[in-house]
Design a protein around this motif. Structure first.
Motif, PDB file in Angstrom:
ATOM      1  N   PRO A   1      16.685 -30.962  27.216  1.00 45.48           N
ATOM      2  CA  PRO A   1      16.319 -30.226  28.429  1.00 45.48           C
ATOM      3  C   PRO A   1      16.667 -31.027  29.679  1.00 45.48           C
ATOM      4  O   PRO A   1      16.755 -32.246  29.638  1.00 45.48           O
ATOM      5  CB  PRO A   1      14.801 -30.032  28.292  1.00 45.48           C
ATOM      6  N   GLY A   2      16.885 -30.343  30.776  1.00 43.59           N
ATOM      7  CA  GLY A   2      17.285 -31.033  32.002  1.00 43.59           C
ATOM      8  C   GLY A   2      18.728 -31.471  31.874  1.00 43.59           C
ATOM      9  O   GLY A   2      19.577 -30.736  31.369  1.00 43.59           O
ATOM     10  N   LEU A   3      19.010 -32.692  32.308  1.00 38.22           N
ATOM     11  CA  LEU A   3      20.344 -33.263  32.184  1.00 38.22           C
ATOM     12  C   LEU A   3      20.643 -33.447  30.700  1.00 38.22           C
ATOM     13  O   LEU A   3      19.886 -34.115  29.993  1.00 38.22           O
ATOM     14  CB  LEU A   3      20.334 -34.630  32.889  1.00 38.22           C
ATOM     15  N   ASP A   4      21.718 -32.831  30.191  1.00 43.68           N
ATOM     16  CA  ASP A   4      22.011 -32.987  28.764  1.00 43.68           C
ATOM     17  C   ASP A   4      22.836 -34.252  28.532  1.00 43.68           C
ATOM     18  O   ASP A   4      23.195 -34.967  29.474  1.00 43.68           O
ATOM     19  CB  ASP A   4      22.664 -31.729  28.183  1.00 43.68           C
ATOM     20  N   GLY A   5      23.119 -34.533  27.276  1.00 46.72           N
ATOM     21  CA  GLY A   5      23.822 -35.764  26.925  1.00 46.72           C
ATOM     22  C   GLY A   5      25.220 -35.868  27.513  1.00 46.72           C
ATOM     23  O   GLY A   5      25.658 -36.954  27.906  1.00 46.72           O
ATOM     24  N   MET A   6      25.938 -34.754  27.589  1.00 47.25           N
ATOM     25  CA  MET A   6      27.287 -34.774  28.167  1.00 47.25           C
ATOM     26  C   MET A   6      27.211 -35.105  29.658  1.00 47.25           C
ATOM     27  O   MET A   6      28.016 -35.896  30.164  1.00 47.25           O
ATOM     28  CB  MET A   6      27.983 -33.420  27.958  1.00 47.25           C
ATOM     29  N   GLU A   7      26.240 -34.515  30.350  1.00 49.50           N
ATOM     30  CA  GLU A   7      26.077 -34.782  31.785  1.00 49.50           C
ATOM     31  C   GLU A   7      25.655 -36.232  32.022  1.00 49.50           C
ATOM     32  O   GLU A   7      26.158 -36.886  32.938  1.00 49.50           O
ATOM     33  CB  GLU A   7      25.045 -33.814  32.388  1.00 49.50           C
ATOM     34  N   LEU A   8      24.749 -36.737  31.180  1.00 49.54           N
ATOM     35  CA  LEU A   8      24.332 -38.137  31.314  1.00 49.54           C
ATOM     36  C   LEU A   8      25.516 -39.072  31.065  1.00 49.54           C
ATOM     37  O   LEU A   8      25.711 -40.056  31.785  1.00 49.54           O
ATOM     38  CB  LEU A   8      23.182 -38.461  30.362  1.00 49.54           C
ATOM     39  N   ALA A   9      26.338 -38.760  30.071  1.00 52.29           N
ATOM     40  CA  ALA A   9      27.518 -39.595  29.784  1.00 52.29           C
ATOM     41  C   ALA A   9      28.443 -39.636  30.998  1.00 52.29           C
ATOM     42  O   ALA A   9      28.991 -40.696  31.328  1.00 52.29           O
ATOM     43  CB  ALA A   9      28.259 -39.069  28.561  1.00 52.29           C
TER      44      ALA A   9
ATOM     45  N   GLU B   1      29.672 -51.257  35.438  1.00 55.28           N
ATOM     46  CA  GLU B   1      29.949 -51.733  34.081  1.00 55.28           C
ATOM     47  C   GLU B   1      29.352 -50.730  33.102  1.00 55.28           C
ATOM     48  O   GLU B   1      28.232 -50.895  32.628  1.00 55.28           O
ATOM     49  CB  GLU B   1      29.339 -53.118  33.866  1.00 55.28           C
ATOM     50  N   PRO B   2      30.090 -49.652  32.810  1.00 56.49           N
ATOM     51  CA  PRO B   2      29.520 -48.594  31.966  1.00 56.49           C
ATOM     52  C   PRO B   2      29.281 -49.060  30.528  1.00 56.49           C
ATOM     53  O   PRO B   2      30.099 -49.794  29.974  1.00 56.49           O
ATOM     54  CB  PRO B   2      30.565 -47.482  32.014  1.00 56.49           C
ATOM     55  N   PRO B   3      28.155 -48.636  29.963  1.00 59.94           N
ATOM     56  CA  PRO B   3      27.911 -48.952  28.550  1.00 59.94           C
ATOM     57  C   PRO B   3      28.829 -48.109  27.660  1.00 59.94           C
ATOM     58  O   PRO B   3      29.324 -47.062  28.090  1.00 59.94           O
ATOM     59  CB  PRO B   3      26.443 -48.546  28.358  1.00 59.94           C
ATOM     60  N   ALA B   4      29.042 -48.584  26.449  1.00 59.60           N
ATOM     61  CA  ALA B   4      29.755 -47.775  25.459  1.00 59.60           C
ATOM     62  C   ALA B   4      28.861 -46.579  25.120  1.00 59.60           C
ATOM     63  O   ALA B   4      27.633 -46.710  25.073  1.00 59.60           O
ATOM     64  CB  ALA B   4      30.040 -48.600  24.212  1.00 59.60           C
ATOM     65  N   ILE B   5      29.467 -45.429  24.891  1.00 62.11           N
ATOM     66  CA  ILE B   5      28.722 -44.211  24.585  1.00 62.11           C
ATOM     67  C   ILE B   5      29.001 -43.798  23.143  1.00 62.11           C
ATOM     68  O   ILE B   5      30.161 -43.694  22.732  1.00 62.11           O
ATOM     69  CB  ILE B   5      29.155 -43.038  25.495  1.00 62.11           C
ATOM     70  N   VAL B   6      27.929 -43.553  22.391  1.00 66.80           N
ATOM     71  CA  VAL B   6      28.029 -42.980  21.055  1.00 66.80           C
ATOM     72  C   VAL B   6      27.159 -41.725  21.074  1.00 66.80           C
ATOM     73  O   VAL B   6      25.964 -41.800  21.345  1.00 66.80           O
ATOM     74  CB  VAL B   6      27.516 -43.951  19.967  1.00 66.80           C
TER      75      VAL B   6
ATOM     76  N   ALA C   1      33.799 -41.467  24.877  1.00 69.47           N
ATOM     77  CA  ALA C   1      32.836 -41.901  23.861  1.00 69.47           C
ATOM     78  C   ALA C   1      33.568 -42.737  22.814  1.00 69.47           C
ATOM     79  O   ALA C   1      34.723 -42.451  22.493  1.00 69.47           O
ATOM     80  CB  ALA C   1      32.188 -40.690  23.189  1.00 69.47           C
ATOM     81  N   VAL C   2      32.894 -43.772  22.308  1.00 71.68           N
ATOM     82  CA  VAL C   2      33.527 -44.589  21.266  1.00 71.68           C
ATOM     83  C   VAL C   2      33.312 -44.008  19.877  1.00 71.68           C
ATOM     84  O   VAL C   2      34.034 -44.337  18.951  1.00 71.68           O
ATOM     85  CB  VAL C   2      33.060 -46.067  21.299  1.00 71.68           C
TER      86      VAL C   2
END
Length: 121
Positions: A61-69, A77-82, A99-100
């Motif tokens: 709900p709210g900001l979804d995972g794609m939007e957060l990514a 310094e972006p973190p790696a995304i899984v 995404a890695v």
């Protein structure tokens, strides 16, 4: 990326979040695991605790995972995304966000270990 990875699990479902955190804590490459129930909580946590890898559910709900990514990609310094999700139809979009890895639920320990190693590379 350092050998001992700092991880953040973002999933709105507590059982899924807890299981991922537990599995990650068992991995020798993982130093610490933080957990957040929403994208907003994740962003708040990241202000104080930078991480190397973020494991993201897509459907929240709210900001979804794609939007957060997309937000995370703009970090200095972006973190790696899984992505860790039950929704295979978002895979192409996930890789467009660099995404890695893309892990389908239910998560198997050996598959998660592979994702951690890809993130560490």
């Amino acid at each position: 990326m350092s050998q001992a990875l700092r991880m953040l699990v973002v999933d709105d479902e507590a059982p899924a979040r807890d299981e991922l955190a537990w599995l990650l804590a068992r991995d020798e490459l993982v130093d610490s695991v933080l957990a957040a129930a929403s994208a907003t909580d994740a962003l708040r946590l990241l202000e104080e605790h930078p991480v190397d890898v973020v494991l993201l559910d897509i459907s929240m709900p709210g900001l979804d995972g794609m939007e957060l990514a997309a937000v995370l990609r703009r970090f200095r310094e972006p973190p790696a995304i899984v992505f860790v999700t039950a929704h295979e139809q978002h895979a192409v979009g996930a890789f467009d966000l660099e995404a890695v890895d893309y892990v389908l639920k239910p998560v198997r320990e050996e598959r998660l270990a592979l994702a951690v190693r890809r993130a560490a590379a």
